[in-house]
Design an enzyme around this catalytic site. Structure first.
Site, PDB file in Angstrom:
ATOM      1  N   PRO A  20      18.527  34.287  23.658  1.00  0.00           N
ATOM      2  CG  PRO A  20      19.689  36.361  23.373  1.00  0.00           C
ATOM      3  CD  PRO A  20      18.476  35.816  23.577  1.00  0.00           C
ATOM      4  CB  ALA A  22      26.754  31.942  26.211  1.00  0.00           C
ATOM      5  CB  CYS A 107      25.362  39.420  29.188  1.00  0.00           C
ATOM      6  SG  CYS A 107      26.450  37.843  29.795  1.00  0.00           S
ATOM      7  CE  LYS A 146      17.234  38.939  26.980  1.00  0.00           C
ATOM      8  NZ  LYS A 146      17.969  38.938  28.019  1.00  0.00           N
ATOM      9  CG  ASN A 207      14.335  37.701  29.447  1.00  0.00           C
ATOM     10  OD1 ASN A 207      15.388  37.869  29.769  1.00  0.00           O
ATOM     11  ND2 ASN A 207      13.955  36.501  29.302  1.00  0.00           N
ATOM     12  N   GLY A 208      12.637  36.927  32.081  1.00  0.00           N
ATOM     13  CA  GLY A 208      12.715  36.730  33.279  1.00  0.00           C
ATOM     14  C   GLY A 208      11.756  35.878  34.338  1.00  0.00           C
ATOM     15  CG  ASP A 209      12.148  34.816  37.650  1.00  0.00           C
ATOM     16  OD1 ASP A 209      13.047  34.211  37.184  1.00  0.00           O
ATOM     17  OD2 ASP A 209      11.955  35.399  38.531  1.00  0.00           O
ATOM     18  NE  ARG A 232      17.667  31.459  34.839  1.00  0.00           N
ATOM     19  CZ  ARG A 232      17.812  31.806  35.875  1.00  0.00           C
ATOM     20  NH1 ARG A 232      18.693  31.092  37.025  1.00  0.00           N
ATOM     21  NH2 ARG A 232      17.122  32.658  36.554  1.00  0.00           N
TER      22      ARG A 232
END
Length: 331
Positions: A20, A22, A107, A146, A207-209, A232
């Site tokens: 997710p 934003a 977040c 998360k 999650n991450g990179d 991303r």
């Protein structure tokens, strides 16, 4: 009520998940990611308070994208009863189209944490647990959480926090390997995900990179996570999902998209965004820049993109760039 035993099967089905985001994971972007191979896509994070006020803009975030059989929904807030009530409403509204519900406790955005939402909940594990208990008690679908490595830079609390969430009834957790105070700077620490995996018996999503298929494979090898969540890395590159799944299955990784595929995807993205969002097609500007990253002539095109206000404007820029690239490849 869902049981933790339901989740391994779920993550056997959903192994490469769009996070997710934003302002990013709207209908148009989710449709492109599903088309390109995402097992599951999450909506933009949804405010429980906004839903409680029957805010139409907030409710619009729950619309399904074309071709989207199921969707993941992430709620944020800090009031247990409000989150529970809105989770129940979402479940009733989406029915079988809902895969599972996630509670945002990761977040790091200032406007989120100053209200006590998002990663601010990592500073109050007792309240976080009450939220999970309330939501789990209100819905039949699985509920996940998360969160990040920790809130304060250098103070890793994720393993203990994960145990608290498991005791509160969470069916799985997703861990981002940065501290909240890092925002998105530095690199994600995947060893944190491995430590969380050892600390709990419920499934863990890493999650991450994750910016390549090789990175996803390495994350799974290092952490033993049950699924990967991509954020991303998918921006401008939704094909990453099919590449990741191939790597996880030990298959040959598909070739990168051709120029024609990249620009064709960008055009479909702009068209769907215009159909669903009207004047908000200007949101396509950032996506267009991501799609064009690394292409010859992209720097000139970026200047033009900032002036685009319609699908026709975007099409013109994409066509000009295509002509430029083909011309230079033949010279």
């Amino acid at each position: 009520m869902a049981h933790a035993s339901d989740m391994p099967g779920l993550f056997g089905q959903y192994r490469a998940i769009l996070a997710p985001m934003a302002g990013v994971s709207d209908i148009a972007f989710r449709a492109r990611c599903v088309e390109a191979g995402a097992d599951l896509a999450f909506t933009e994070m949804v405010s429980a308070k906004g839903l409680s006020y029957a805010n139409e803009k907030t409710r619009h975030l729950l619309d399904l994208a074309p071709g989207e059989q199921q969707v993941g929904v992430q709620l944020f807030g800090h009031e247990p009863q409000t989150l529970a009530d809105q989770a129940a409403w979402i479940e009733q509204t989406l029915g079988s189209s809902l895969a599972y519900l996630d509670i945002n406790m990761g977040c790091p955005a200032r406007k989120i944490v100053t209200k006590g939402d998002g990663s601010a909940l990592m500073k109050d594990p007792l309240l976080a647990a009450h939220i999970v208990e309330a939501v789990v008690g209100a819905v039949e679908h699985p509920v996940t959480v998360k969160f990040r490595r920790g809130y304060v830079l250098g103070e890793e609390t994720a393993p203990a926090f994960a145990r608290d969430m498991e005791r509160a009834g969470a069916h799985a957790v997703t861990v981002h390997g940065r501290f909240a105070e890092q925002l998105y700077q530095g690199t994600a620490e995947w060893e944190t995900i491995a430590r969380v995996k050892k600390a709990v018996s419920i499934p863990v999503v890493g999650n991450g990179d994750i910016t390549s298929a090789e990175a996803a494979l390495l994350m799974r090898e290092k952490t033993k996570c049950d699924a990967v969540m991509i954020a991303r890395g998918a921006c401008g590159n939704p094909w990453l999902f099919s590449q990741v799944k191939a790597a996880l299955d030990g298959e040959s990784i598909p070739d990168p998209p051709t120029l024609e595929q990249r620009l064709g995807m960008a055009k479909r993205h702009a068209r769907l965004l215009a159909e669903r969002e009207g004047k908000n097609v200007v949101r396509m500007r950032k996506h267009a820049m991501w799609y064009l990253a690394g292409l010859p002539g992209a720097s000139h095109a970026r200047g033009r993109i900032n002036g685009c206000v319609s699908v026709e404007d975007f099409d013109e820029v994409f066509d000009e760039l295509s002509h430029y690239v083909l011309q230079h490849s033949q010279s």
